[in-house]
Design a protein around this motif. Structure first.
Motif, PDB file in Angstrom:
ATOM      1  N   ASN A   1       3.215   9.318  -7.871  1.00 38.93           N
ATOM      2  CA  ASN A   1       4.235   8.115  -8.166  1.00 38.93           C
ATOM      3  C   ASN A   1       3.502   6.857  -8.564  1.00 38.93           C
ATOM      4  N   ARG A   2       4.055   6.044  -9.185  1.00 39.68           N
ATOM      5  CA  ARG A   2       3.642   4.790  -9.460  1.00 39.68           C
ATOM      6  C   ARG A   2       4.656   3.849 -10.068  1.00 39.68           C
TER       7      ARG A   2
ATOM      8  N   PHE B   1      -0.520   1.866  -8.350  1.00 46.29           N
ATOM      9  CA  PHE B   1      -0.370   3.019  -7.555  1.00 46.29           C
ATOM     10  C   PHE B   1      -1.231   3.153  -6.267  1.00 46.29           C
TER      11      PHE B   1
ATOM     12  N   LEU C   1       0.262   8.324  -5.718  1.00 51.76           N
ATOM     13  CA  LEU C   1       0.236   9.199  -7.018  1.00 51.76           C
ATOM     14  C   LEU C   1       0.872  10.510  -6.486  1.00 51.76           C
TER      15      LEU C   1
ATOM     16  N   LEU D   1       4.815   4.635  -4.467  1.00 52.70           N
ATOM     17  CA  LEU D   1       3.766   3.996  -4.939  1.00 52.70           C
ATOM     18  C   LEU D   1       2.621   4.956  -4.637  1.00 52.70           C
TER      19      LEU D   1
END
Length: 201
Positions: A76-77, A33, A74, A72
């Motif tokens: 989210n990853r 991420f 943060l 991608l």
């Protein structure tokens, strides 16, 4: 033909190898991420050179950056499992490490961006602020015609990585066509955490 000759992302990418396990492959998963939205450079080719028209290129890049952020940046990853799915639930959906409370109070002596009569008469600015922590974005209200605005607003953002994450603050002057930047500030949330701990002791 239309296409992409090259694409580059510039930013801080963090790779997490966890959980550690006792058997091969020793690592349960690989997570990737960006700590904040990266900078994007795309080299279009062929018919897509139409995107070089002012305004279109920035629009296409922003759309692609928003898609990247949805996967991608943060919180989210992307997680690549190396063991069973059941053990990876806490990695894909991690519990935040903390919450940062942002007191967005005021600004002083801002630049005057508004002009009249083709620049002959100086006006003031219509400032507002944008705050970012990872993929979380907060925008304040606009204060009309004021170089010493007071917002007195409070926002809360989840923190997933410390050290690593920053609080980004940008000030803009609202305009009909394009908002003008008034200033920016980056705050290391690790330093905020240290200051908070020292106050507790």
């Amino acid at each position: 033909r239309a296409g992409v000759k090259s694409i580059q992302l510039h930013g801080t990418l963090r790779v997490i190898l966890e959980p550690l396990i006792g058997d091969v492959p020793l690592i349960g998963a690989v997570s990737l991420f960006f700590l904040r939205k990266p900078l994007l450079e795309i080299n279009w080719t062929g018919l897509s050179n139409l995107l070089d028209v002012p305004g279109l290129s920035g629009l296409s890049d922003n759309i692609i950056l928003d898609l990247i952020s949805n996967f991608l940046v943060l919180p989210n990853r992307i997680t690549v499992p190396l063991v069973s799915e059941a053990e990876l639930a806490r990695i894909r959906f991690p519990v935040p490490r903390g919450v940062v409370r942002i007191h967005f109070i005021e600004a002083q002596d801002l630049m005057s961006k508004d002009t009249y009569l083709k620049g002959m008469v100086k006006g003031k600015s219509d400032p507002y602020g944008i705050m970012k922590v990872g993929n979380q974005i907060f925008q304040s209200k606009v204060i009309k015609e004021n170089l010493n605005p007071k917002w007195n607003s409070v926002y809360e953002a989840l923190v997933y990585e410390s050290p690593g994450q920053d609080l980004e603050i940008e000030l803009f002057d609202e305009d009909r066509d394009k908002d003008d930047p008034l200033g920016s500030l980056m705050i290391d949330l690790t330093e905020v955490e240290k200051a908070h701990r020292s106050e507790e002791h």
